[in-house]
Design a protein around this motif. Sequence first.
Motif, mmCIF file in Angstrom:
data_model
loop_
_atom_site.group_PDB
_atom_site.id
_atom_site.type_symbol
_atom_site.label_atom_id
_atom_site.label_comp_id
_atom_site.label_asym_id
_atom_site.label_seq_id
_atom_site.Cartn_x
_atom_site.Cartn_y
_atom_site.Cartn_z
ATOM 1 N N TYR A 170 36.598 29.671 37.525
ATOM 2 C CA TYR A 170 36.484 31.047 37.038
ATOM 3 C C TYR A 170 36.884 31.097 35.563
ATOM 4 O O TYR A 170 37.717 30.306 35.101
ATOM 5 C CB TYR A 170 37.406 31.986 37.837
ATOM 6 N N GLU A 173 39.158 35.264 31.860
ATOM 7 C CA GLU A 173 39.173 36.729 31.888
ATOM 8 C C GLU A 173 39.033 37.296 33.302
ATOM 9 O O GLU A 173 39.263 38.487 33.518
ATOM 10 C CB GLU A 173 38.033 37.278 31.015
ATOM 11 N N GLU A 174 38.653 36.477 34.281
ATOM 12 C CA GLU A 174 38.462 36.961 35.652
ATOM 13 C C GLU A 174 39.813 37.338 36.273
ATOM 14 O O GLU A 174 40.744 36.525 36.316
ATOM 15 C CB GLU A 174 37.793 35.885 36.499
ATOM 16 N N ARG A 175 39.902 38.562 36.748
ATOM 17 C CA ARG A 175 41.130 39.029 37.385
ATOM 18 C C ARG A 175 40.886 39.650 38.753
ATOM 19 O O ARG A 175 41.708 39.524 39.655
ATOM 20 C CB ARG A 175 41.840 40.061 36.492
ATOM 21 N N GLU A 176 39.776 40.332 38.911
ATOM 22 C CA GLU A 176 39.554 41.137 40.108
ATOM 23 C C GLU A 176 39.508 40.301 41.379
ATOM 24 O O GLU A 176 39.922 40.771 42.445
ATOM 25 C CB GLU A 176 38.258 41.938 39.961
ATOM 26 N N PHE A 178 41.295 38.013 42.398
ATOM 27 C CA PHE A 178 42.616 37.761 42.975
ATOM 28 C C PHE A 178 43.142 38.945 43.784
ATOM 29 O O PHE A 178 44.083 38.795 44.573
ATOM 30 C CB PHE A 178 43.607 37.395 41.869
ATOM 31 N N ASP A 179 42.539 40.111 43.572
ATOM 32 C CA ASP A 179 42.955 41.290 44.327
ATOM 33 C C ASP A 179 42.160 41.471 45.623
ATOM 34 O O ASP A 179 42.466 42.371 46.414
ATOM 35 C CB ASP A 179 42.790 42.550 43.466
#
Length: 248
Positions: A170, A173-176, A178-179
């Motif tokens: 990934y 900048e990828e964060r979503e 993980f949620d």
Amino acid sequence: MERGQIEARVRALGEWFHNLDLGGVATAPDHFLGDYPRAVWESIQGSVPADLRGKTVLDVGCNAGFFSLEMKKRGAARVVGVDHDERYLAQARLAAEVSGLDVEFENRSVYDLARLGGRFDVVLFMGVLYHLRHPLLALDLLHAHAVGELLVFQSMIRGSQGRIPVAEDYRFEEREVFDHPAWPKLHFIERAYCGDGTNWWIPNRACVEAMLRSAGFDPQPIAGTEVYVCGRLPRDPAESGAVYPARE
């Protein structure tokens, strides 16, 4: 051994976590999980090799020896149960004595498996992972030193039971992702869970499977349970980026 003698020795060894039938004496008849671990065994026994003649078996975290005894009943040539709790080991030795089964029990840590001196055809790792401060290290050591053919694994699972496709990589900048509820997660227990201060890390289902694969196992779930039957893959944990010398 007469029933009265068995009852006295069971009482002398304190509280039991495994409910065993020792000559008609139930060791934990009021267990909060019911008839534990027999109920678990009845749901998975068809997925475990029925004929273990000529095979060696290691039961890691054997507690009072229920699964060790079941493996010996299936004809295993050698069964070794290890635990770090002397009271559990004393219970296991009593259970083996009453049952008339030849099982070896040793006080040993999961991090100390290399000193057993060789691999076992079948390794049981039931109800141990979430009690460890270093769970992935333990799986790596099982792969490196203990499991010859088959790992029978169980862990308490909390959180999502789902799975999502996970990419090979990934962007920073990828964060979503993980949620997402089904992203592989270990839930850290700082103090205690269910009154037990030895519960440290509780995975969701995707995390169980990801950790097993990372350690070099092929996890095959047994439907309706938290148990996996895992073949051993020819994979070195260092290939997954492990920074410690797993063979040492």
